[in-house]
Design a protein around this motif. Sequence first.
Motif, PDB file in Angstrom:
ATOM      1  N   GLU A   1      51.621 114.826  77.231  1.00  0.00           N
ATOM      2  CA  GLU A   1      50.851 114.654  76.004  1.00  0.00           C
ATOM      3  C   GLU A   1      51.732 114.892  74.780  1.00  0.00           C
ATOM      4  N   SER A   2      52.603 115.910  74.858  1.00  0.00           N
ATOM      5  CA  SER A   2      53.514 116.201  73.747  1.00  0.00           C
ATOM      6  C   SER A   2      54.520 115.082  73.540  1.00  0.00           C
ATOM      7  N   ALA A   3      54.994 114.506  74.651  1.00  0.00           N
ATOM      8  CA  ALA A   3      55.992 113.430  74.569  1.00  0.00           C
ATOM      9  C   ALA A   3      55.358 112.059  74.381  1.00  0.00           C
ATOM     10  N   ASN A   4      54.004 111.994  74.360  1.00  0.00           N
ATOM     11  CA  ASN A   4      53.271 110.737  74.171  1.00  0.00           C
ATOM     12  C   ASN A   4      53.573 109.732  75.272  1.00  0.00           C
ATOM     13  N   ILE A   5      53.660 110.222  76.504  1.00  0.00           N
ATOM     14  CA  ILE A   5      53.867 109.384  77.684  1.00  0.00           C
ATOM     15  C   ILE A   5      52.521 109.200  78.366  1.00  0.00           C
TER      16      ILE A   5
ATOM     17  N   LYS B   1      49.404 109.233  80.609  1.00  0.00           N
ATOM     18  CA  LYS B   1      49.006 110.141  81.686  1.00  0.00           C
ATOM     19  C   LYS B   1      49.056 109.457  83.050  1.00  0.00           C
ATOM     20  N   ARG B   2      48.843 108.147  83.081  1.00  0.00           N
ATOM     21  CA  ARG B   2      48.804 107.430  84.353  1.00  0.00           C
ATOM     22  C   ARG B   2      50.121 107.503  85.117  1.00  0.00           C
TER      23      ARG B   2
ATOM     24  N   ARG C   1      61.780 103.616  82.501  1.00  0.00           N
ATOM     25  CA  ARG C   1      61.549 102.272  81.965  1.00  0.00           C
ATOM     26  C   ARG C   1      60.066 102.016  81.744  1.00  0.00           C
ATOM     27  N   ARG C   2      59.230 102.513  82.640  1.00  0.00           N
ATOM     28  CA  ARG C   2      57.788 102.346  82.471  1.00  0.00           C
ATOM     29  C   ARG C   2      57.296 103.113  81.240  1.00  0.00           C
ATOM     30  N   ALA C   3      57.836 104.302  81.026  1.00  0.00           N
ATOM     31  CA  ALA C   3      57.465 105.082  79.854  1.00  0.00           C
ATOM     32  C   ALA C   3      57.929 104.396  78.574  1.00  0.00           C
ATOM     33  N   ALA C   4      59.141 103.826  78.602  1.00  0.00           N
ATOM     34  CA  ALA C   4      59.668 103.129  77.429  1.00  0.00           C
ATOM     35  C   ALA C   4      58.839 101.888  77.105  1.00  0.00           C
ATOM     36  N   ALA C   5      58.440 101.164  78.143  1.00  0.00           N
ATOM     37  CA  ALA C   5      57.610  99.972  77.926  1.00  0.00           C
ATOM     38  C   ALA C   5      56.264 100.350  77.319  1.00  0.00           C
ATOM     39  N   ALA C   6      55.688 101.449  77.810  1.00  0.00           N
ATOM     40  CA  ALA C   6      54.408 101.903  77.264  1.00  0.00           C
ATOM     41  C   ALA C   6      54.564 102.338  75.809  1.00  0.00           C
ATOM     42  N   ARG C   7      55.702 102.952  75.494  1.00  0.00           N
ATOM     43  CA  ARG C   7      55.949 103.395  74.118  1.00  0.00           C
ATOM     44  C   ARG C   7      56.055 102.192  73.188  1.00  0.00           C
TER      45      ARG C   7
ATOM     46  N   ALA D   1      54.681  99.365  73.603  1.00  0.00           N
ATOM     47  CA  ALA D   1      53.351  98.747  73.505  1.00  0.00           C
ATOM     48  C   ALA D   1      52.373  99.616  72.723  1.00  0.00           C
ATOM     49  N   GLY D   2      52.822 100.812  72.316  1.00  0.00           N
ATOM     50  CA  GLY D   2      51.962 101.705  71.555  1.00  0.00           C
ATOM     51  C   GLY D   2      50.852 102.332  72.368  1.00  0.00           C
ATOM     52  N   GLU D   3      51.070 102.492  73.679  1.00  0.00           N
ATOM     53  CA  GLU D   3      49.999 102.989  74.542  1.00  0.00           C
ATOM     54  C   GLU D   3      49.727 104.480  74.334  1.00  0.00           C
ATOM     55  N   GLY D   4      50.748 105.313  74.327  1.00  0.00           N
ATOM     56  CA  GLY D   4      50.561 106.744  74.151  1.00  0.00           C
ATOM     57  C   GLY D   4      49.970 107.414  75.376  1.00  0.00           C
TER      58      GLY D   4
END
Length: 464
Positions: free
Chosen positions: A131-135, A137-138, A199-205, A207-210
Amino acid sequence: MLAILVSLLLLMVLAYRGVTVLLLAPLMAAVAVLLSGDSAFLLPLYTSTFMSALGNYVIQYLPIFLLGALFGRLMADSGAAYTLAMAIVRSVGERHAILTVVLACALLTYGGVSLFVVAFAIYPIARSLFESANIPKRLIPATIALGSFTFTMTALPGSPAIQNAIPIPYFGTNVFAAPGLGLIASVCIFAAGMLWLQRRAAAARRAGEGYGQHEDENDVQGSALAQARHTEIPLWVALLPLLLVIGVNAVFTYGVFPRLDLAFMTERFPALSPSKQMGLWALIIALMVACAALIVLRLRHWTNLKDTVNQGVFGFMLPLFNTASEVGYGAVIASMAGFVVIRDAVLNVSPHNPLISEAIAMNVLAGITGSSSGGLSIALQTLGADYLQMAQQVGIGPELLHRVAVMAAGGMDTLPHCGAIITLLSICKLNHRQSYADIAVVTILFPLPALALVITLGSLFGSF
């Protein structure tokens, strides 16, 4: 053969739907017997074959399951698990949330803590970090799975996981079998899994997913995290029991037992083969020493030591009897005429390299049962002696057989109906649709090429 296949399919489907294996295993064994036309032998197959295999498995592995569950509970309730996780957080940094969680899970599972205990202990920390790193949860379940369900369970030499102990009496090996190959495979699985998750976390970032909004979360996990903070203990106290599990195990495996003349034991126990039991004996001693050390080190600080010990001991029963029931099921299937055809087909997949056949058998059975320990136990119960004989004929060492068997059992075991996956998703309050694809990548897609690499290197250079 059709009777066996129908039985296996029903076992897999019903296990996925949440029916307990304790009931499924004998029922599906009965279905296979009835469909095969051997109904006259149904009761003796249950009392003599199913129950004998179940009982023998319990006799062999009960101490490992019991001590492992007790040690995990002691690590959790003492605050040691939380202390180690927070030490990694401080060293790596909160911004490296994924790496922090993977390393925390890996350290705890490699030190002997049950993967279920690890999941419960690490999830509140992972939730806070993500949550702090905005990654999203999934990605938490896949991150925990990479650190707990993969290389520390099957590849790292010396792992006290039950999967790494199961082949010992069949091959006369120990938990440090093929250490070089295990380390190579561990690095490959860890590196590939980390690259995928980052890479999945970077892609979500991008895309603005959070992290996302999750209405089903409440203050339960937050209060658990707050409570854990009050039980943080000195780092050396938290780390020492883990070092004892690995260190004492290694001392007895390579130092004490090989120097002892244990031939006198066979006078009283003629059926005993000390060389095939030393690996289990060393692991039992190591877990006992680690449990005792943790209790003594925190002697004046336990909230309720009796409850902790009781919960730890009670916690081993269900995993043990689930796996033992699957072994009993496998014994019944192995006694049927149709199994001879299946066995010969599997053994002849690669007659000049039994490692390939072994890898296929372990993967298939682990996938069907949804359990690495269950699939591995069934396969070795029915085919272990055949693989050892084939390996001796072509000059393959039992250590290599051990490592390939354990790694293969940790490949297809995490299909959607796997009990560990269902439990992990439940802990994280997520579902298969949200998180299973990433779990499958890090627990199936990457370990299988690592297994192929171990088979290739082992076939070319032998065990090392």
